[in-house]
Design a protein around this motif. Structure first.
Motif, PDB file in Angstrom:
ATOM      1  N   ASP A 198       2.128  -3.881 -14.675  1.00  7.21           N
ATOM      2  CA  ASP A 198       0.828  -3.351 -15.066  1.00  7.21           C
ATOM      3  C   ASP A 198       0.922  -2.851 -16.493  1.00  7.21           C
ATOM      4  O   ASP A 198       1.855  -2.125 -16.837  1.00  7.21           O
ATOM      5  N   PRO A 199      -0.035  -3.235 -17.335  1.00  6.97           N
ATOM      6  CA  PRO A 199      -0.008  -2.730 -18.709  1.00  6.97           C
ATOM      7  C   PRO A 199      -0.339  -1.241 -18.739  1.00  6.97           C
ATOM      8  O   PRO A 199      -0.928  -0.704 -17.806  1.00  6.97           O
ATOM      9  N   GLY A 200       0.070  -0.582 -19.777  1.00  4.91           N
ATOM     10  CA  GLY A 200      -0.280   0.822 -19.922  1.00  4.91           C
ATOM     11  C   GLY A 200       0.907   1.751 -19.814  1.00  4.91           C
ATOM     12  O   GLY A 200       2.053   1.365 -19.977  1.00  4.91           O
ATOM     13  N   ARG A 201       0.595   2.981 -19.486  1.00  6.48           N
ATOM     14  CA  ARG A 201       1.625   4.017 -19.451  1.00  6.48           C
ATOM     15  C   ARG A 201       2.591   3.821 -18.272  1.00  6.48           C
ATOM     16  O   ARG A 201       2.255   3.143 -17.302  1.00  6.48           O
ATOM     17  N   PRO A 202       3.763   4.438 -18.352  1.00  9.17           N
ATOM     18  CA  PRO A 202       4.744   4.312 -17.266  1.00  9.17           C
ATOM     19  C   PRO A 202       4.195   4.903 -15.961  1.00  9.17           C
ATOM     20  O   PRO A 202       3.386   5.834 -15.970  1.00  9.17           O
ATOM     21  N   GLN A 203       4.657   4.363 -14.873  1.00 11.26           N
ATOM     22  CA  GLN A 203       4.171   4.821 -13.569  1.00 11.26           C
ATOM     23  C   GLN A 203       4.725   6.185 -13.211  1.00 11.26           C
ATOM     24  O   GLN A 203       5.858   6.509 -13.520  1.00 11.26           O
ATOM     25  N   LYS A 204       3.891   7.006 -12.552  1.00 15.06           N
ATOM     26  CA  LYS A 204       4.319   8.315 -12.071  1.00 15.06           C
ATOM     27  C   LYS A 204       4.728   8.244 -10.608  1.00 15.06           C
ATOM     28  O   LYS A 204       5.523   9.045 -10.145  1.00 15.06           O
ATOM     29  N   VAL A 205       4.132   7.304  -9.882  1.00 15.97           N
ATOM     30  CA  VAL A 205       4.376   7.152  -8.446  1.00 15.97           C
ATOM     31  C   VAL A 205       5.065   5.808  -8.230  1.00 15.97           C
ATOM     32  O   VAL A 205       4.598   4.790  -8.746  1.00 15.97           O
ATOM     33  N   PRO A 206       6.170   5.769  -7.501  1.00 21.14           N
ATOM     34  CA  PRO A 206       6.850   4.486  -7.253  1.00 21.14           C
ATOM     35  C   PRO A 206       5.928   3.479  -6.566  1.00 21.14           C
ATOM     36  O   PRO A 206       5.149   3.825  -5.679  1.00 21.14           O
ATOM     37  N   ARG A 207       6.018   2.242  -7.015  1.00 20.23           N
ATOM     38  CA  ARG A 207       5.185   1.181  -6.431  1.00 20.23           C
ATOM     39  C   ARG A 207       5.412   1.032  -4.935  1.00 20.23           C
ATOM     40  O   ARG A 207       4.499   0.704  -4.188  1.00 20.23           O
ATOM     41  N   ARG A 208       6.635   1.246  -4.501  1.00 18.18           N
ATOM     42  CA  ARG A 208       6.930   1.123  -3.069  1.00 18.18           C
ATOM     43  C   ARG A 208       6.113   2.127  -2.256  1.00 18.18           C
ATOM     44  O   ARG A 208       5.604   1.801  -1.185  1.00 18.18           O
ATOM     45  N   ASP A 209       5.981   3.358  -2.744  1.00 19.45           N
ATOM     46  CA  ASP A 209       5.184   4.366  -2.048  1.00 19.45           C
ATOM     47  C   ASP A 209       3.717   3.947  -1.970  1.00 19.45           C
ATOM     48  O   ASP A 209       3.054   4.127  -0.951  1.00 19.45           O
ATOM     49  N   ILE A 210       3.218   3.385  -3.066  1.00 14.32           N
ATOM     50  CA  ILE A 210       1.825   2.920  -3.077  1.00 14.32           C
ATOM     51  C   ILE A 210       1.653   1.748  -2.121  1.00 14.32           C
ATOM     52  O   ILE A 210       0.693   1.707  -1.346  1.00 14.32           O
ATOM     53  N   ALA A 211       2.581   0.798  -2.147  1.00 16.36           N
ATOM     54  CA  ALA A 211       2.489  -0.357  -1.248  1.00 16.36           C
ATOM     55  C   ALA A 211       2.563   0.090   0.214  1.00 16.36           C
ATOM     56  O   ALA A 211       1.801  -0.409   1.055  1.00 16.36           O
TER      57      ALA A 211
ATOM     58  N   ALA B  94      -0.318  13.258   4.190  1.00 16.62           N
ATOM     59  CA  ALA B  94       0.195  13.934   3.000  1.00 16.62           C
ATOM     60  C   ALA B  94       1.523  13.359   2.512  1.00 16.62           C
ATOM     61  O   ALA B  94       1.911  13.594   1.368  1.00 16.62           O
ATOM     62  N   ASP B  95       2.237  12.571   3.357  1.00 15.02           N
ATOM     63  CA  ASP B  95       3.523  11.988   2.921  1.00 15.02           C
ATOM     64  C   ASP B  95       3.320  10.906   1.865  1.00 15.02           C
ATOM     65  O   ASP B  95       4.277  10.517   1.213  1.00 15.02           O
ATOM     66  N   PHE B  96       2.098  10.391   1.754  1.00 17.40           N
ATOM     67  CA  PHE B  96       1.799   9.333   0.799  1.00 17.40           C
ATOM     68  C   PHE B  96       1.277   9.942  -0.498  1.00 17.40           C
ATOM     69  O   PHE B  96       0.876  11.102  -0.529  1.00 17.40           O
ATOM     70  N   PRO B  97       1.249   9.130  -1.565  1.00 22.97           N
ATOM     71  CA  PRO B  97       0.652   9.626  -2.815  1.00 22.97           C
ATOM     72  C   PRO B  97      -0.831   9.961  -2.601  1.00 22.97           C
ATOM     73  O   PRO B  97      -1.420   9.568  -1.592  1.00 22.97           O
ATOM     74  N   PRO B  98      -1.460  10.653  -3.548  1.00 19.49           N
ATOM     75  CA  PRO B  98      -2.882  10.981  -3.411  1.00 19.49           C
ATOM     76  C   PRO B  98      -3.724   9.726  -3.177  1.00 19.49           C
ATOM     77  O   PRO B  98      -3.450   8.675  -3.762  1.00 19.49           O
TER      78      PRO B  98
END
Length: 91
Positions: free
Chosen positions: A10-23, A41-45
Motif C-alpha cells: 500500500d502506498p503511503g505512510r508505514p503501517q501501524k497495525v500488522p496486516r495479519r491482524d487486519i486480515a 477488542a482483541d482486534f484493531p479498531p
C-alpha cells in the motif's frame, strides 16, 4: 495467507497495525457475519479494519485471501497459496 500478505504493498505512510491482524479481523467479520462495530477488542479498531477492507476489496485482495483460506482448509497441510497476476479491474 501469510505469503499473500507480504506481497500487498500500500502506498503511503508505514503501517501501524500488522496486516495479519487486519486480515484476521476481516476473516472474523466474514465468517461470523457480525457488524464492523462489533469486532471484539482483541482486534484493531473497527475503523482501521473496515478502511483496509474497503481498499483491499476494491483491489480484490480479500477475494484472494478468502479463496486461499478455502483451499488450505480443504487440503490440510497446504500452507502456501499461489499469487495470481495483477487484477484487471479498471477504475
Amino acid at each position: 495467507m501469510e505469503p499473500m500478505l507480504s506481497l500487498i504493498k500500500d502506498p503511503g505512510r508505514p503501517q501501524k497495525v500488522p496486516r495479519r491482524d487486519i486480515a484476521d479481523a476481516i476473516v472474523y467479520v466474514m465468517r461470523t457475519g457480525c457488524s464492523w462495530r462489533q469486532l471484539p477488542a482483541d482486534f484493531p479498531p473497527w475503523e482501521t479494519v473496515y478502511g483496509q477492507y474497503r481498499r483491499w476489496e476494491w483491489r480484490r485482495v480479500t477475494e484472494r485471501i478468502v479463496d486461499c483460506g478455502r483451499r488450505s482448509r480443504s487440503r490440510p497441510g497446504v500452507t502456501r497459496c499461489r499469487r495470481r497476476g495483477p487484477s484487471t479491474r479498471s477504475g
